[in-house]
Design an enzyme around this catalytic site. Sequence first.
Site, PDB file in Angstrom:
ATOM      1  N   HIS A  15       1.021  -1.412   0.105  1.00 16.90           N
ATOM      2  CA  HIS A  15       0.292  -0.034  -0.082  1.00 16.90           C
ATOM      3  C   HIS A  15       0.919   1.119  -0.116  1.00 16.90           C
ATOM      4  CE1 HIS A  15      -3.379  -2.449   0.295  1.00 16.90           C
ATOM      5  NE2 HIS A  15      -3.615  -2.543   1.644  1.00 16.90           N
ATOM      6  N   HIS A  35      -9.853   2.443   0.350  1.00 17.70           N
ATOM      7  CA  HIS A  35      -9.500   1.048   1.407  1.00 17.70           C
ATOM      8  C   HIS A  35     -10.685   1.290   2.562  1.00 17.70           C
ATOM      9  CE1 HIS A  35      -7.616  -2.087   3.690  1.00 17.70           C
ATOM     10  NE2 HIS A  35      -6.802  -2.217   2.751  1.00 17.70           N
ATOM     11  N   SER A  36     -12.022   1.467   2.135  1.00 17.58           N
ATOM     12  CA  SER A  36     -12.962   1.466   3.156  1.00 17.58           C
ATOM     13  C   SER A  36     -13.209   0.135   3.637  1.00 17.58           C
ATOM     14  CB  SER A  36     -14.568   2.008   2.810  1.00 17.58           C
ATOM     15  OG  SER A  36     -14.411   3.484   2.840  1.00 17.58           O
ATOM     16  N   ASP A  61      -8.178 -13.027   1.105  1.00 13.17           N
ATOM     17  CA  ASP A  61      -7.427 -11.817   0.960  1.00 13.17           C
ATOM     18  C   ASP A  61      -6.881 -11.941  -0.369  1.00 13.17           C
ATOM     19  OD1 ASP A  61      -5.735  -9.605   1.329  1.00 13.17           O
ATOM     20  OD2 ASP A  61      -4.822 -10.120   2.931  1.00 13.17           O
ATOM     21  N   GLU A  68     -11.545  -3.546  -2.884  1.00 11.40           N
ATOM     22  CA  GLU A  68     -10.710  -2.654  -3.225  1.00 11.40           C
ATOM     23  C   GLU A  68     -10.489  -2.957  -4.837  1.00 11.40           C
ATOM     24  OE1 GLU A  68      -6.806  -3.088  -0.635  1.00 11.40           O
ATOM     25  OE2 GLU A  68      -8.401  -4.403   0.187  1.00 11.40           O
TER      26      GLU A  68
END
Length: 386
Positions: free
Chosen positions: A148, A222-223, A286, A351
Amino acid sequence: MNRTLTSLCLTAAALTGLLAAVSCKKDAGTPPQQTQTKGQSIMDVKIEPFGGLPDGTAVELYTLTNDKGLKARLTTYGAILVSLEVPDRNGTPGDISLGYDSLDGYLKVSPYFGAIVGRYGNRIAKGRFILDGIEYKLANNNGVNHLHGGIKGFDKVVWTAEPVKETDAVGVRFSYLSKDGEEGYPGNLKVVATYSLTNDNELRIVYEAETDRATPVNLTHHSYFNLAGQGDMLGHELTLYADKYTPVDEGLIPTGEVLDVKGTPMDFTAPAAIGSRIAQVKGGYDHNYVLRSGGGTLALAAGVYEPVTGRLMEISTTEPGIQFYSGNFLDGTITGKGGHVYPLHGGFCLETQHFPDSPNHPGFPSTILRPGQKLTSLTVHKFSTK
Ligand code: BGC
């Protein structure tokens, strides 16, 4: 698909109007009266102080309100979506995003709650890549890997902001200049992320970027969402418009394979409760899903339905991938907004993005932006109830 093509495919119409800045009121306190008399719009952008950084840099909070009961609060720190109020099936509004009540929380510890992530969303293996014959070394912040954007990614910088207003939408346009060499990346990168709330009950995010040297770029939002507002989100029903995904190794780096989801717990081509097969996925979900659309044109990527409140969120994007992260590293140690403790799987992230570690996988859609090209990307979150 290369970046130029992606830009061409995103119609100018999608951007028109979004970038027209208007002068808006700045005040320090009382919220505006928001009673709607018939036919009168209450759409509004309100700007308030939201504290400051230890070095004194001021941070602001923008509140967007549409005519249909949606309210979004966004801060110049990290271009973070602080809260998103959405009505349930009875019309009762509730905040469906995880985060903090004040700036302090975000400054202390935040697993990227609500932020714009960059310069490269998700991982780059060992924080290295070769571009045009030159090896670049990035800041590693996730074991031996880069995640990130590095130690101080776009989620931890203060963006410049201006309000945006059009006939049927209100928004905020965040800009940031990421300097040549920042976190190891080449090139001065000008980034713009424009959030807007429309009267079709959409939260739209338009990303734009330009560079003066070739660089990888992968911008995302990225909520952590929880459509019930609290508890875990294992009962939410998820649909992903993806038949394939990119499997990962122990360090969550793509192996380079692109596998079918059919017949596996990864399959969300038909709606399924997130918790129904999560125990069969080591560590939880993920993973980057390869969208059926292939990217480049706006297409449905995901739908999430919460049966108790009736809230439905549908995500469309021009990106070729979507990372589905089931909040596996939330562990009850974070107390967020309104004193809510965020448990394991307390929120999910979807995302929209290019694939993780693309700079090291020539077979993945390119994430390289070159001087003279303009990156444009659009993601729409549409809310309704059933
Ligand atoms: C990643 C996770 C990571 C999380 C950080 C997600 O985008 O896929 O692996 O732990 O962000 O909060």
